[in-house]
Design a protein around this motif. Structure first.
Motif, PDB file in Angstrom:
ATOM      1  N   ILE A  78       0.858  -1.198   0.000  1.00  0.00           N
ATOM      2  CA  ILE A  78       0.000   0.000   0.000  1.00  0.00           C
ATOM      3  C   ILE A  78       0.891   1.243   0.000  1.00  0.00           C
ATOM      4  O   ILE A  78       0.664   2.192  -0.764  1.00  0.00           O
ATOM      5  N   MET A  79       1.925   1.222   0.838  1.00  0.00           N
ATOM      6  CA  MET A  79       2.789   2.404   0.946  1.00  0.00           C
ATOM      7  C   MET A  79       3.442   2.740  -0.394  1.00  0.00           C
ATOM      8  O   MET A  79       3.436   3.895  -0.831  1.00  0.00           O
ATOM      9  N   VAL A  80       3.993   1.733  -1.049  1.00  0.00           N
ATOM     10  CA  VAL A  80       4.686   1.987  -2.324  1.00  0.00           C
ATOM     11  C   VAL A  80       3.705   2.560  -3.346  1.00  0.00           C
ATOM     12  O   VAL A  80       4.006   3.526  -4.053  1.00  0.00           O
ATOM     13  N   ARG A  81       2.501   1.967  -3.387  1.00  0.00           N
ATOM     14  CA  ARG A  81       1.549   2.409  -4.428  1.00  0.00           C
ATOM     15  C   ARG A  81       0.905   3.756  -4.101  1.00  0.00           C
ATOM     16  O   ARG A  81       0.699   4.579  -4.980  1.00  0.00           O
ATOM     17  N   VAL A  82       0.597   3.970  -2.818  1.00  0.00           N
ATOM     18  CA  VAL A  82      -0.079   5.237  -2.493  1.00  0.00           C
ATOM     19  C   VAL A  82       0.912   6.405  -2.561  1.00  0.00           C
ATOM     20  O   VAL A  82       0.525   7.543  -2.851  1.00  0.00           O
ATOM     21  N   ALA A 105      -0.834   2.638   6.722  1.00  0.00           N
ATOM     22  CA  ALA A 105       0.030   2.726   5.533  1.00  0.00           C
ATOM     23  C   ALA A 105      -0.133   4.087   4.852  1.00  0.00           C
ATOM     24  O   ALA A 105       0.861   4.751   4.537  1.00  0.00           O
ATOM     25  N   CYS A 106      -1.363   4.515   4.664  1.00  0.00           N
ATOM     26  CA  CYS A 106      -1.600   5.786   3.952  1.00  0.00           C
ATOM     27  C   CYS A 106      -1.188   6.971   4.820  1.00  0.00           C
ATOM     28  O   CYS A 106      -0.630   7.953   4.330  1.00  0.00           O
ATOM     29  N   ALA A 107      -1.450   6.868   6.126  1.00  0.00           N
ATOM     30  CA  ALA A 107      -1.069   7.975   7.025  1.00  0.00           C
ATOM     31  C   ALA A 107       0.445   8.154   7.039  1.00  0.00           C
ATOM     32  O   ALA A 107       0.955   9.277   6.977  1.00  0.00           O
ATOM     33  N   LEU A 108       1.156   7.056   7.096  1.00  0.00           N
ATOM     34  CA  LEU A 108       2.622   7.130   7.189  1.00  0.00           C
ATOM     35  C   LEU A 108       3.223   7.759   5.928  1.00  0.00           C
ATOM     36  O   LEU A 108       4.100   8.624   6.012  1.00  0.00           O
ATOM     37  N   VAL A 109       2.727   7.352   4.778  1.00  0.00           N
ATOM     38  CA  VAL A 109       3.264   7.897   3.526  1.00  0.00           C
ATOM     39  C   VAL A 109       2.957   9.398   3.438  1.00  0.00           C
ATOM     40  O   VAL A 109       3.831  10.210   3.138  1.00  0.00           O
ATOM     41  N   ALA A 110       1.706   9.771   3.730  1.00  0.00           N
ATOM     42  CA  ALA A 110       1.322  11.183   3.630  1.00  0.00           C
ATOM     43  C   ALA A 110       2.178  12.018   4.572  1.00  0.00           C
ATOM     44  O   ALA A 110       2.731  13.058   4.192  1.00  0.00           O
TER      45      ALA A 110
END
Ligand code: UD1
Length: 383
Positions: A78-82, A105-110
């Motif tokens: 999820i992290m790589v794609r988002v 996953a999305c929170a961490l990337v953002a």
């Protein structure tokens, strides 16, 4: 007019009913440009597409298609794609909901891209770090910029963990927004007729069971113990058991599927079989499940959201876990935490049917207006 681009990230079944009221509310204000990103953590039609249809969610703008895997595989994918999506879209805000792998996953990337993160349903704590969701909750809250909470317990938890008060907003419960919005149409569901629980105007007494937590379904002995006690109970009143794919997979792997009869399609003829009345069926859609739950004598579950929904519906709920991150449903609602010991479950079921589960009050701000409060905060911050 400069629009505020808001990515709403969803991935797993409980995310969908939490994000639907938010999207509806954001749509009322043209200044927001919502972008719906679906990670694909849940992908079966019965776990995802059917919810989009019934909740009238728009097609996701972006579908990441990550599917299942170990925690690291799923979260990592999820992290790589988002990350690619967020770099391209450059949103002003990312909203994540709940406590699933897609949330962290999305929170961490953002957060690492410097994009503000809003966490809806922040601050819930079971204080049980063996639960993957507890890790997701703790970490998401630490890196979020706006924390929207469902209850005052959550505010206290966050403050204790050092989150500044200025980031915390007690707004109520978006899952209850969805429930209140859909109750009337759920009443039109024919699921009770299909299952033979309602004939004409007469409604038969029945219980509903759901479980999918690794602590209940990934250990053969535990799963067998729970199934045995509830099979026994089903000789008194039917137990309807819509099965999560994880649970069905485990029942097959552990060869427990012979204990119960799985009905891919079902009808009233399946009740009153001589051996037992546990009716194991595929996962239900949102409206059918609301209808089933709202007429039940008793609900047994290890889900988080169902503890909240039964509290609002006034239906006794026995939680098959040793703890809950939603203690308000015990203090103020109809929830009793019973764990997964078969003897204790047996006793609790007996007590619940005798009317020992109290119906108390509706938790504060669980009034169908949580999404409106969230968007009001966002308008102040971003417009
Ligand atoms: C996830 C959440 C959990 C939430 C639950 C709601 C995490 C860590 N867990 O658990 O908090 O309560 O969703 O349903 O995020 N599978 C399918 N089809 C699907 C989805 C899953 O067959 O559409 C099967 C796969 O075998 C998969 C297994 O279910 O390996 C588990 O799925 P996963 O998303 O990893 O966790 P859940 O148990 O669904």
């Amino acid at each position: 007019m400069k629009q505020t681009k808001v990515v709403i990230a969803v991935g797993a079944r409980p995310n969908f009913m939490k994000s639907a009221p938010l999207l509806n509310e954001l749509d009322k204000f043209p200044v927001f440009k919502p972008i719906l990103v679906h990670t694909g953590q849940h992908y079966d039609s019965s776990m995802s597409a059917s919810f989009f249809e019934e909740l009238k969610l728009p097609e996701p703008d972006i579908y990441l298609g990550v599917g299942s895997g170990t925690h690291a595989e799923q979260t990592g994918k999820i992290m790589v794609r988002v990350e690619k999506v967020l770099i391209k879209e450059k949103p002003d805000l990312v909203i994540v909901v709940g406590d699933v792998n897609s949330t962290i996953a999305c929170a961490l990337v953002a957060s690492k891209l410097g994009i503000p993160v809003a966490h809806v349903e922040a601050g819930l704590r079971s204080f049980d770090r063996t639960m993957p969701e507890e890790i997701n909750r703790l970490l998401t809250d630490q890196i979020s910029d706006l924390l929207f909470t469902t209850c005052e317990d959550a505010n206290r938890n966050l403050k204790r963990e050092g989150i500044p008060e200025s980031k915390i907003f007690f707004v109520g419960n978006v899952m209850i927004d969805s429930l209140m919005h859909h109750m009337e149409v759920a009443e039109k569901s024919t699921i009770l007729h299909k299952l033979g629980l309602r004939i004409g105007d007469s409604l038969r007494e029945y219980a509903v069971l759901t479980m999918h937590r690794p602590s209940n379904v990934d250990d053969r002995g535990v799963l067998r113990g729970i199934l045995n006690v509830l099979l026994d109970f089903s000789r008194k009143i039917p137990v309807i058991f819509p099965t999560h794919p994880r649970t069905l997979k485990r029942m097959r792997e552990f060869k427990l599927n012979k204990m119960v009869k799985y009905r891919r399609s079902f009808n009233s003829a399946h009740l009153d079989t001589p051996d037992n009345n546990m009716i194991v069926i595929p996962p239900l859609g949102y409206l059918d499940f609301l209808s089933l739950m709202s007429h039940a004598a008793l609900v047994l579950t290890d889900s988080g959201g169902i503890q909240e929904e039964t509290t609002i519906l006034g239906i006794p709920c026995l939680t098959l876990r040793n703890n809950t991150e939603r203690p308000i449903t015990v203090r103020e609602g109809t929830n009793v935490v019973v764990g997964n010991d078969p003897q204790i479950i047996k006793k609790a079921v007996g007590e619940a049917l005798e009317g020992h589960v109290p119906q108390r009050k509706r938790p504060k701000l669980w009034d169908g207006r949580a999404a409106a409060r969230i968007v009001k905060v966002l308008r102040k911050k971003f417009n």
